[in-house]
Each structure stands twice: as structure tokens, then as C-alpha cells.
Design a protein around this motif. Structure first.
Motif, mmCIF file in Angstrom:
data_model
loop_
_atom_site.group_PDB
_atom_site.id
_atom_site.type_symbol
_atom_site.label_atom_id
_atom_site.label_comp_id
_atom_site.label_asym_id
_atom_site.label_seq_id
_atom_site.Cartn_x
_atom_site.Cartn_y
_atom_site.Cartn_z
ATOM 1 N N GLN A 32 4.542 -3.365 0.413
ATOM 2 C CA GLN A 32 4.284 -1.984 0.835
ATOM 3 C C GLN A 32 5.053 -0.997 -0.036
ATOM 4 O O GLN A 32 4.510 0.033 -0.448
ATOM 5 C CB GLN A 32 4.658 -1.801 2.310
ATOM 6 C CG GLN A 32 3.720 -2.484 3.261
ATOM 7 C CD GLN A 32 4.142 -2.331 4.718
ATOM 8 O OE1 GLN A 32 5.245 -1.890 5.029
ATOM 9 N NE2 GLN A 32 3.254 -2.713 5.625
ATOM 10 N N GLU A 92 5.047 1.756 6.783
ATOM 11 C CA GLU A 92 3.668 1.363 7.074
ATOM 12 C C GLU A 92 2.768 2.595 7.240
ATOM 13 O O GLU A 92 1.641 2.618 6.753
ATOM 14 C CB GLU A 92 3.596 0.510 8.333
ATOM 15 C CG GLU A 92 2.184 0.049 8.614
ATOM 16 C CD GLU A 92 2.065 -0.855 9.824
ATOM 17 O OE1 GLU A 92 0.925 -1.042 10.266
ATOM 18 O OE2 GLU A 92 3.082 -1.354 10.313
ATOM 19 N N VAL A 123 2.012 4.040 3.762
ATOM 20 C CA VAL A 123 1.094 3.172 3.023
ATOM 21 C C VAL A 123 -0.307 3.303 3.612
ATOM 22 O O VAL A 123 -1.288 3.467 2.887
ATOM 23 C CB VAL A 123 1.575 1.703 3.051
ATOM 24 C CG1 VAL A 123 0.501 0.757 2.542
ATOM 25 C CG2 VAL A 123 2.839 1.561 2.213
ATOM 26 N N ARG A 124 -0.395 3.269 4.931
ATOM 27 C CA ARG A 124 -1.695 3.376 5.609
ATOM 28 C C ARG A 124 -2.372 4.710 5.270
ATOM 29 O O ARG A 124 -3.572 4.783 5.100
ATOM 30 C CB ARG A 124 -1.476 3.255 7.120
ATOM 31 C CG ARG A 124 -2.723 3.029 7.917
ATOM 32 C CD ARG A 124 -2.386 2.728 9.366
ATOM 33 N NE ARG A 124 -1.710 1.475 9.569
ATOM 34 C CZ ARG A 124 -2.326 0.300 9.643
ATOM 35 N NH1 ARG A 124 -3.626 0.236 9.518
ATOM 36 N NH2 ARG A 124 -1.651 -0.799 9.845
ATOM 37 N N ILE A 132 -3.938 -3.645 4.711
ATOM 38 C CA ILE A 132 -2.811 -3.076 3.962
ATOM 39 C C ILE A 132 -1.817 -4.195 3.683
ATOM 40 O O ILE A 132 -1.825 -5.228 4.366
ATOM 41 C CB ILE A 132 -2.134 -1.923 4.730
ATOM 42 C CG1 ILE A 132 -1.449 -2.412 6.000
ATOM 43 C CG2 ILE A 132 -3.112 -0.807 5.042
ATOM 44 C CD1 ILE A 132 -0.519 -1.386 6.606
ATOM 45 N N GLU A 168 -9.595 4.257 9.060
ATOM 46 C CA GLU A 168 -9.085 2.896 8.870
ATOM 47 C C GLU A 168 -10.115 1.837 9.237
ATOM 48 O O GLU A 168 -10.014 0.697 8.787
ATOM 49 C CB GLU A 168 -7.803 2.705 9.675
ATOM 50 C CG GLU A 168 -6.669 3.554 9.160
ATOM 51 C CD GLU A 168 -5.440 3.552 10.051
ATOM 52 O OE1 GLU A 168 -5.420 2.799 11.051
ATOM 53 O OE2 GLU A 168 -4.505 4.309 9.750
ATOM 54 N N PHE A 225 3.474 -0.703 -3.488
ATOM 55 C CA PHE A 225 2.273 0.121 -3.425
ATOM 56 C C PHE A 225 2.646 1.602 -3.349
ATOM 57 O O PHE A 225 2.079 2.433 -4.060
ATOM 58 C CB PHE A 225 1.423 -0.263 -2.209
ATOM 59 C CG PHE A 225 0.268 0.667 -1.991
ATOM 60 C CD1 PHE A 225 -0.897 0.547 -2.753
ATOM 61 C CD2 PHE A 225 0.330 1.672 -1.052
ATOM 62 C CE1 PHE A 225 -1.957 1.413 -2.571
ATOM 63 C CE2 PHE A 225 -0.729 2.539 -0.858
ATOM 64 C CZ PHE A 225 -1.878 2.411 -1.623
ATOM 65 N N PHE A 253 -11.758 0.376 6.032
ATOM 66 C CA PHE A 253 -11.005 -0.348 5.014
ATOM 67 C C PHE A 253 -11.691 -1.672 4.712
ATOM 68 O O PHE A 253 -12.155 -2.362 5.623
ATOM 69 C CB PHE A 253 -9.579 -0.628 5.464
ATOM 70 C CG PHE A 253 -8.672 0.572 5.485
ATOM 71 C CD1 PHE A 253 -9.025 1.766 4.895
ATOM 72 C CD2 PHE A 253 -7.437 0.502 6.099
ATOM 73 C CE1 PHE A 253 -8.182 2.861 4.914
ATOM 74 C CE2 PHE A 253 -6.590 1.585 6.121
ATOM 75 C CZ PHE A 253 -6.959 2.769 5.527
ATOM 76 N N TRP A 271 -3.817 4.299 1.685
ATOM 77 C CA TRP A 271 -4.557 3.090 1.381
ATOM 78 C C TRP A 271 -6.050 3.385 1.201
ATOM 79 O O TRP A 271 -6.663 4.073 1.989
ATOM 80 C CB TRP A 271 -4.357 2.081 2.507
ATOM 81 C CG TRP A 271 -4.873 0.713 2.226
ATOM 82 C CD1 TRP A 271 -5.905 0.094 2.857
ATOM 83 C CD2 TRP A 271 -4.378 -0.222 1.279
ATOM 84 N NE1 TRP A 271 -6.079 -1.167 2.355
ATOM 85 C CE2 TRP A 271 -5.150 -1.385 1.379
ATOM 86 C CE3 TRP A 271 -3.352 -0.189 0.343
ATOM 87 C CZ2 TRP A 271 -4.936 -2.509 0.587
ATOM 88 C CZ3 TRP A 271 -3.136 -1.304 -0.441
ATOM 89 C CH2 TRP A 271 -3.917 -2.442 -0.318
ATOM 90 N N GLN A 272 -6.629 2.857 0.163
ATOM 91 C CA GLN A 272 -8.052 2.921 -0.167
ATOM 92 C C GLN A 272 -8.648 4.341 -0.030
ATOM 93 O O GLN A 272 -9.554 4.578 0.767
ATOM 94 C CB GLN A 272 -8.839 1.933 0.680
ATOM 95 C CG GLN A 272 -8.498 0.494 0.349
ATOM 96 C CD GLN A 272 -9.453 -0.503 0.956
ATOM 97 O OE1 GLN A 272 -9.912 -0.329 2.071
ATOM 98 N NE2 GLN A 272 -9.733 -1.553 0.216
#
Length: 183
Positions: A26, A71, A74-75, A19, A12, A29, A15, A78-79
Motif C-alpha cells: 500500500q 488504506e 490507497v482506496r 487493493i 469501488e 502504491f 474495481f 485506486w484504479q
């Protein structure tokens, strides 16, 4: 504190964008990543109708338990390309830094003390150990397997000083108080 969680937190740090903040963003996504409101609902443990209501901003504030699950999911997604590049660079070029406070015990030659004791260690591990940790995590290895890889790296670099001392030493890495990885 686990090594798996520490690797995720280190990811993280790379990033390039935060996010999404709102529950609706959220959820959008997550649905886009999973390609189905049904899969998102199953993953979060809520009804498909509730997911659809979040998508339309009919519900804006999830309960704390759902907000935390949303969360976290999503985390976790993410990316992925940013994560992949950072891990590849660590596994081939830079390695990683491990900072930990844990109990280290030893199996060594007779006459030496092998009683475990708490130590705080900060050590750079070369790319080969970073690559092994990432590969094991991606393969779904349990925490004990990740600890063995980290213990082997600390054994060779910190305790044996690249093989220049303590030739027969074997290190046990247990009772982790905290562990932080950075790459």
C-alpha cells in the motif's frame, strides 16, 4: 452516512482488482501515486523515515489508526480510469439507483400535510442527475449541495412521478439514516 461516501463506495464496486493487502505494498502504491516519500509522509501524518521503512518492509504492521488512513488513501486513488469509465457510463447512459431512509418534508399547496416523516425509498435516477452529482462531488461541493441534487431527483421522479402529479411540491431531504448509491 453521507452522499459523498456513498458515491465513493459505489465507485469501488467497479474495481477490477483488489487493493494491495500489505502495508508495504500500500505504501509503495501511495508513494508511486504521489511521486514523493515526503508527500506520502505529510498526507499520512508520519515521518518521511517511517515511510521509507515501510517501503523496505522494515515495518510490516502499522498501528490501527495509520493502517486505516493508509488504506483509505490507497482506496481513494485506486484504479482511477476504471472509476472514470464507470462514472461516465452512469452520467451518459445508465444513471444511478439511490436507496435511502431519510426524513422527507414538503412544501406544498395549502390543505396538504407537510410534516416530515421517515421514508425508505429506492429510485432510479436518470443520467442527468448522476452527471450532476459526480460533477458537484469533483468540484468539491459540500454535503448540503449533494443532498439538494439528490432531493431534486427524488422530487421529480418519485414524488411528482415525472411531472404527472403534485405540481407545486418541493421536497426537503434531511436526517439521512442511510444512503446507498449504485451505478
Amino acid at each position: 452516512m453521507s452522499i459523498d461516501d456513498s458515491i465513493t463506495r459505489a465507485d469501488e464496486q467497479h474495481f477490477t482488482r483488489p487493493i494491495p493487502k500489505s502495508a508495504g505494498a500500500q505504501m509503495r502504491f501511495l508513494v508511486k501515486q504521489l511521486k514523493s516519500t515526503r508527500q506520502a509522509a505529510t498526507l499520512l501524518g508520519i515521518s518521511q523515515r517511517t515511510v521509507e521503512r515501510y517501503l523496505r518492509n522494515q515495518i510490516k504492521q502499522p498501528k490501527p489508526a495509520l493502517a486505516a488512513r493508509l488504506e483509505a488513501e490507497v482506496r481513494r486513488r485506486w484504479q482511477p480510469l476504471v472509476r472514470k469509465r464507470a462514472r461516465a457510463r452512469a452520467a451518459t447512459q445508465t444513471g444511478l439507483v439511490i436507496e435511502t431512509r431519510a426524513r422527507f418534508g414538503f412544501t406544498a399547496a395549502p390543505g396538504t400535510t407537510d410534516d416530515g416523516r421517515m421514508r425508505r425509498i429506492t429510485q432510479h435516477l436518470p443520467p442527468e442527475y448522476a452527471g450532476r452529482l459526480f460533477a458537484a462531488q469533483e468540484a468539491g461541493a459540500n454535503e448540503a449541495a449533494l443532498q439538494r441534487i439528490a432531493a431534486e431527483g427524488l422530487q421529480e421522479l418519485y414524488f411528482k412521478d415525472h411531472g404527472s402529479r403534485a405540481a407545486g411540491l418541493l421536497v426537503e431531504f434531511t436526517d439521512i439514516d442511510y444512503i446507498e448509491l449504485d451505478f
